[in-house]
Motif scaffolding. Structure first.
Motif, PDB file in Angstrom:
ATOM      1  N   ASP A  58       0.827  -1.209   0.000  1.00  0.00           N
ATOM      2  CA  ASP A  58       0.000   0.000   0.000  1.00  0.00           C
ATOM      3  C   ASP A  58       0.860   1.258   0.000  1.00  0.00           C
ATOM      4  OD1 ASP A  58      -2.205  -1.610   0.057  1.00  0.00           O
ATOM      5  OD2 ASP A  58      -2.536  -1.432   2.225  1.00  0.00           O
ATOM      6  N   ALA A  59       1.939   1.247   0.801  1.00  0.00           N
ATOM      7  CA  ALA A  59       2.824   2.420   0.859  1.00  0.00           C
ATOM      8  C   ALA A  59       3.496   2.659  -0.481  1.00  0.00           C
ATOM      9  CB  ALA A  59       3.870   2.216   1.960  1.00  0.00           C
ATOM     10  N   ASN A  60       3.881   1.553  -1.131  1.00  0.00           N
ATOM     11  CA  ASN A  60       4.517   1.688  -2.439  1.00  0.00           C
ATOM     12  C   ASN A  60       3.529   2.252  -3.463  1.00  0.00           C
ATOM     13  OD1 ASN A  60       6.704   1.287  -4.326  1.00  0.00           O
ATOM     14  ND2 ASN A  60       5.533  -0.457  -5.130  1.00  0.00           N
ATOM     15  N   ALA A  61       2.286   1.772  -3.378  1.00  0.00           N
ATOM     16  CA  ALA A  61       1.270   2.274  -4.313  1.00  0.00           C
ATOM     17  C   ALA A  61       0.995   3.752  -4.066  1.00  0.00           C
ATOM     18  CB  ALA A  61      -0.018   1.458  -4.166  1.00  0.00           C
ATOM     19  N   ARG A  62       0.934   4.173  -2.830  1.00  0.00           N
ATOM     20  CA  ARG A  62       0.718   5.580  -2.507  1.00  0.00           C
ATOM     21  C   ARG A  62       1.879   6.438  -3.002  1.00  0.00           C
ATOM     22  NH1 ARG A  62      -2.761   7.030   1.910  1.00  0.00           N
ATOM     23  NH2 ARG A  62      -4.138   5.308   2.473  1.00  0.00           N
ATOM     24  N   TYR A  63       3.106   5.864  -2.874  1.00  0.00           N
ATOM     25  CA  TYR A  63       4.275   6.618  -3.328  1.00  0.00           C
ATOM     26  C   TYR A  63       4.259   6.782  -4.844  1.00  0.00           C
ATOM     27  CZ  TYR A  63       9.092   7.352  -4.827  1.00  0.00           C
ATOM     28  OH  TYR A  63      10.213   7.824  -5.456  1.00  0.00           O
ATOM     29  N   GLU A  64       3.904   5.702  -5.553  1.00  0.00           N
ATOM     30  CA  GLU A  64       3.917   5.752  -7.009  1.00  0.00           C
ATOM     31  C   GLU A  64       2.826   6.684  -7.551  1.00  0.00           C
ATOM     32  OE1 GLU A  64       3.604   1.740  -8.286  1.00  0.00           O
ATOM     33  OE2 GLU A  64       5.739   1.283  -7.941  1.00  0.00           O
ATOM     34  N   THR A  65       1.742   6.788  -6.788  1.00  0.00           N
ATOM     35  CA  THR A  65       0.683   7.690  -7.236  1.00  0.00           C
ATOM     36  C   THR A  65       0.922   9.125  -6.791  1.00  0.00           C
ATOM     37  OG1 THR A  65      -0.607   7.144  -5.261  1.00  0.00           O
ATOM     38  CG2 THR A  65      -1.070   5.880  -7.265  1.00  0.00           C
ATOM     39  N   GLY A  66       1.997   9.334  -6.018  1.00  0.00           N
ATOM     40  CA  GLY A  66       2.365  10.684  -5.609  1.00  0.00           C
ATOM     41  C   GLY A  66       1.615  11.199  -4.413  1.00  0.00           C
ATOM     42  N   LEU A  67       0.893  10.296  -3.698  1.00  0.00           N
ATOM     43  CA  LEU A  67       0.150  10.756  -2.525  1.00  0.00           C
ATOM     44  C   LEU A  67       1.074  11.047  -1.342  1.00  0.00           C
ATOM     45  CD1 LEU A  67      -2.946   8.338  -2.655  1.00  0.00           C
ATOM     46  CD2 LEU A  67      -2.814  10.735  -3.377  1.00  0.00           C
ATOM     47  N   VAL A  68       2.127  10.241  -1.205  1.00  0.00           N
ATOM     48  CA  VAL A  68       3.077  10.418  -0.104  1.00  0.00           C
ATOM     49  C   VAL A  68       4.486  10.300  -0.660  1.00  0.00           C
ATOM     50  CG1 VAL A  68       1.497   9.535   1.669  1.00  0.00           C
ATOM     51  CG2 VAL A  68       3.002   7.957   0.447  1.00  0.00           C
ATOM     52  N   ASP A  69       5.451  10.682   0.183  1.00  0.00           N
ATOM     53  CA  ASP A  69       6.840  10.495  -0.241  1.00  0.00           C
ATOM     54  C   ASP A  69       7.268   9.056   0.049  1.00  0.00           C
ATOM     55  OD1 ASP A  69       7.202  10.347   2.470  1.00  0.00           O
ATOM     56  OD2 ASP A  69       8.077  12.348   2.663  1.00  0.00           O
ATOM     57  N   LYS A  70       8.560   8.801  -0.132  1.00  0.00           N
ATOM     58  CA  LYS A  70       9.054   7.436  -0.012  1.00  0.00           C
ATOM     59  C   LYS A  70       9.322   7.027   1.439  1.00  0.00           C
ATOM     60  CE  LYS A  70      11.991   4.418  -2.791  1.00  0.00           C
ATOM     61  NZ  LYS A  70      13.106   4.366  -3.771  1.00  0.00           N
ATOM     62  N   THR A  71       9.102   7.926   2.374  1.00  0.00           N
ATOM     63  CA  THR A  71       9.416   7.641   3.776  1.00  0.00           C
ATOM     64  C   THR A  71       8.591   6.472   4.311  1.00  0.00           C
ATOM     65  OG1 THR A  71       9.951   9.980   4.127  1.00  0.00           O
ATOM     66  CG2 THR A  71       9.549   8.625   6.081  1.00  0.00           C
ATOM     67  N   ASP A  72       7.291   6.464   4.029  1.00  0.00           N
ATOM     68  CA  ASP A  72       6.437   5.386   4.527  1.00  0.00           C
ATOM     69  C   ASP A  72       6.879   4.035   3.988  1.00  0.00           C
ATOM     70  OD1 ASP A  72       5.073   7.285   5.840  1.00  0.00           O
ATOM     71  OD2 ASP A  72       3.315   7.279   4.534  1.00  0.00           O
ATOM     72  N   TYR A  73       7.242   4.020   2.697  1.00  0.00           N
ATOM     73  CA  TYR A  73       7.685   2.771   2.075  1.00  0.00           C
ATOM     74  C   TYR A  73       8.957   2.255   2.744  1.00  0.00           C
ATOM     75  CZ  TYR A  73       9.428  -0.446  -1.488  1.00  0.00           C
ATOM     76  OH  TYR A  73       9.921  -1.547  -2.149  1.00  0.00           O
ATOM     77  N   LYS A  74       9.908   3.148   3.029  1.00  0.00           N
ATOM     78  CA  LYS A  74      11.160   2.730   3.664  1.00  0.00           C
ATOM     79  C   LYS A  74      10.929   2.258   5.097  1.00  0.00           C
ATOM     80  CE  LYS A  74      14.245   5.625   0.869  1.00  0.00           C
ATOM     81  NZ  LYS A  74      15.236   6.718   0.899  1.00  0.00           N
ATOM     82  N   ARG A  75      10.030   2.958   5.797  1.00  0.00           N
ATOM     83  CA  ARG A  75       9.705   2.512   7.145  1.00  0.00           C
ATOM     84  C   ARG A  75       9.091   1.116   7.140  1.00  0.00           C
ATOM     85  NH1 ARG A  75       7.052   8.091   9.596  1.00  0.00           N
ATOM     86  NH2 ARG A  75       9.030   9.064  10.257  1.00  0.00           N
ATOM     87  N   ALA A  76       8.250   0.868   6.171  1.00  0.00           N
ATOM     88  CA  ALA A  76       7.643  -0.460   6.062  1.00  0.00           C
ATOM     89  C   ALA A  76       8.696  -1.523   5.779  1.00  0.00           C
ATOM     90  CB  ALA A  76       6.579  -0.454   4.970  1.00  0.00           C
ATOM     91  N   GLN A  77       9.677  -1.181   4.926  1.00  0.00           N
ATOM     92  CA  GLN A  77      10.758  -2.129   4.648  1.00  0.00           C
ATOM     93  C   GLN A  77      11.576  -2.423   5.908  1.00  0.00           C
ATOM     94  OE1 GLN A  77      12.773  -0.161   1.311  1.00  0.00           O
ATOM     95  NE2 GLN A  77      12.140  -1.863  -0.012  1.00  0.00           N
ATOM     96  N   ILE A  78      11.868  -1.380   6.668  1.00  0.00           N
ATOM     97  CA  ILE A  78      12.634  -1.562   7.905  1.00  0.00           C
ATOM     98  C   ILE A  78      11.868  -2.450   8.893  1.00  0.00           C
ATOM     99  CG2 ILE A  78      13.562  -0.372   9.922  1.00  0.00           C
ATOM    100  CD1 ILE A  78      14.134   2.025   8.089  1.00  0.00           C
ATOM    101  N   THR A  79      10.586  -2.162   9.041  1.00  0.00           N
ATOM    102  CA  THR A  79       9.757  -2.952   9.962  1.00  0.00           C
ATOM    103  C   THR A  79       9.677  -4.409   9.521  1.00  0.00           C
ATOM    104  OG1 THR A  79       8.439  -0.986  10.441  1.00  0.00           O
ATOM    105  CG2 THR A  79       7.506  -3.116  11.059  1.00  0.00           C
ATOM    106  N   LEU A  80       9.533  -4.627   8.207  1.00  0.00           N
ATOM    107  CA  LEU A  80       9.460  -5.985   7.683  1.00  0.00           C
ATOM    108  C   LEU A  80      10.763  -6.737   7.925  1.00  0.00           C
ATOM    109  CD1 LEU A  80       7.915  -8.148   6.126  1.00  0.00           C
ATOM    110  CD2 LEU A  80       8.807  -7.151   4.002  1.00  0.00           C
ATOM    111  N   SER A  81      11.882  -6.080   7.691  1.00  0.00           N
ATOM    112  CA  SER A  81      13.181  -6.728   7.906  1.00  0.00           C
ATOM    113  C   SER A  81      13.363  -7.100   9.377  1.00  0.00           C
ATOM    114  CB  SER A  81      14.310  -5.807   7.443  1.00  0.00           C
ATOM    115  OG  SER A  81      14.213  -5.526   6.068  1.00  0.00           O
ATOM    116  N   ASN A  82      13.014  -6.193  10.265  1.00  0.00           N
ATOM    117  CA  ASN A  82      13.145  -6.480  11.697  1.00  0.00           C
ATOM    118  C   ASN A  82      12.232  -7.618  12.134  1.00  0.00           C
ATOM    119  OD1 ASN A  82      15.044  -4.430  12.005  1.00  0.00           O
ATOM    120  ND2 ASN A  82      13.510  -2.886  12.586  1.00  0.00           N
TER     121      ASN A  82
END
Length: 444
Positions: free
Chosen positions: A179-203
């Protein structure tokens, strides 16, 4: 024909050996999807410490039989041959007369029967309590292994459930990542949410890996406790959550009875044995009385060795021996006094054990009640964290809440779920401690 017969015999022996081996493997195999009771039953039959205790119990029986065998007649045989290089002489009147002949030999059979012996009296009195002591040692080993297997079993179940919770968490995070990636690609949000999600997933994936590796160790430890071969697969049967919750309650109003504790029973047996030892030291003032009977053949000659056994001279004696220990330098008196002091020491051991058992019971009871309260709180927190997560998820989807708020709610949910499992295990473990403190651990 001979070759055919030998081949057939070898085939039959191989077949019987294979059948015997299969039977052995079946009897020592762990049931598939083993329940807690099956794990305990398997441990009581295969765990090394339990089997060693059973062997020690059998050894004790042999020791008792060996000690009591002194009451039976003791039969022995002695044989001898002597060549008198110089025949002994004696003076009778004015004459020097030789006593004996060049070649002498004897064969004697003797039977001895003890009638009164303090050491045998002690062995007879102590036999009952030594058997009881050995049986109590075996029971203590069974109790300890039952508690240890139960705790290890619940620990494995807790880790299994923890992995399931993490898997659910990972599935949610992956969806949030998409969802974060889709929001980023549509320009709704910046890439911060996507990176946070990646960090959380890795942890979270790292946490799952750590839990899986620890689960392997817990399975290995459970195998060790039940005495299973390391190559045997082990799978547990359970309905997580409901089954463990239904097994966690214990009656906290039970009155502590010291006599139910195996440690207290062992100390009482030790006290009785010490009293018998004191009695034995008093019995050492008694005489030793025994009877004997022997029959012997003597042979003697001055001719060559070849004629020694031509003529025998039999003899036989029947008698009674009485030995009275009159004075032994106060040794017996000192042994009696020492044994009485050891009795007093055991009395203090019993007093100390009572206090320890009472403290252990109070500690186990307090810990169980505290864990039960923590479990209730953790269960409520799980429901609250689910409601908070669902609410924030809806608000995030509508753009009211930030992704950071969603991640915080996600973390809180996972934390409360894991805390709930840990609290559940603590309650189950505490219940076992309470049962052990009360002396209520049962096994088949």
């Amino acid at each position: 024909m001979k070759y055919t017969y030998l081949s057939l015999l070898a085939f039959l022996l191989t077949g019987f050996s294979a059948v015997a081996q299969d039977t052995t493997n079946v009897s020592n195999s762990i049931p598939q999807n083993a329940t807690l009771q099956e794990c305990i039953d398997f441990a009581l039959k295969n765990q090394a410490s339990v089997q060693q205790a059973l062997i020690d119990e059998e050894i004790g029986k042999r020791d008792i039989a060996s000690a009591l065998s002194g009451w039976f007649p003791q039969i022995s045989a002695d044989a001898s041959y002597n060549y008198n290089v110089k025949i002994p002489t004696n003076v009778i009147g004015d004459q020097v007369i030789q006593f004996g002949q060049k070649h002498t030999s004897a064969l004697m059979f003797q039977a001895d029967q003890r009638i009164l012996d303090p050491s045998l009296l002690q062995a007879s009195k102590a036999a009952k309590y030594i058997r009881l002591q050995n049986a109590q040692n075996t029971e203590s080993s069974r109790i300890n292994i039952t508690v240890a297997v139960s705790k290890a079993f619940y620990d494995v179940l807790t880790s299994e459930e923890q992995i399931k919770i993490i898997d659910e968490n990972i599935a949610r995070i992956k969806k949030q990542l998409a969802d974060a990636n889709a929001r980023y690609e549509t320009g709704l949000v910046d890439k911060t949410d996507y990176k946070r999600a990646q960090i959380t997933l890795s942890n979270t994936e790292a946490e799952r890996k750590r839990t899986v590796e620890m689960l392997k160790y817990k399975y290995a430890y459970l195998k060790e406790l039940i005495g299973a071969d390391i190559s045997q697969p082990l799978q547990l049967s359970y309905k997580a959550g409901d089954t463990m919750e239904s097994e966690m309650l214990v009656d906290t109003t039970q009155i502590l009875q010291f006599e139910r504790r195996i440690e207290f029973q062992q100390l009482l047996t030790q006290q009785r044995l010490q009293q018998i030892n004191t009695q034995y030291n008093k019995w050492t003032f008694l005489p030793n009385l025994s009877a004997f009977y022997n029959y012997a053949w003597d042979w003697r000659t001055n001719n060559g060795l070849s004629s020694l056994y031509d003529v025998d001279y039999p003899r036989s004696v029947l008698g009674v021996t009485l030995s009275i220990p009159i004075f032994q330098g106060t040794k017996r008196v000192q042994e009696i006094r020492k044994s009485k002091l050891q009795e007093k020491r055991i009395d203090w051991d019993i007093t100390n054990l009572r206090n320890q058992i009472n403290t252990q019971h109070q500690q186990a009871l307090a810990t169980y009640k505290a864990n039960l309260n923590d479990w209730k709180t953790a269960k409520e927190n799980v429901e609250l964290s689910k409601e908070v997560y669902n609410t924030i998820k809806l608000q995030y989807d509508e753009g009211i809440k930030t992704y950071l708020d969603l991640m915080t709610a996600e973390t809180d949910l996972r934390t409360t779920q894991i805390n709930y499992l840990n609290a559940l295990y603590a309650v189950l473990s505490g219940k076992l401690d309470v049962q052990q403190a009360l002396g209520n651990i049962s096994f088949k």
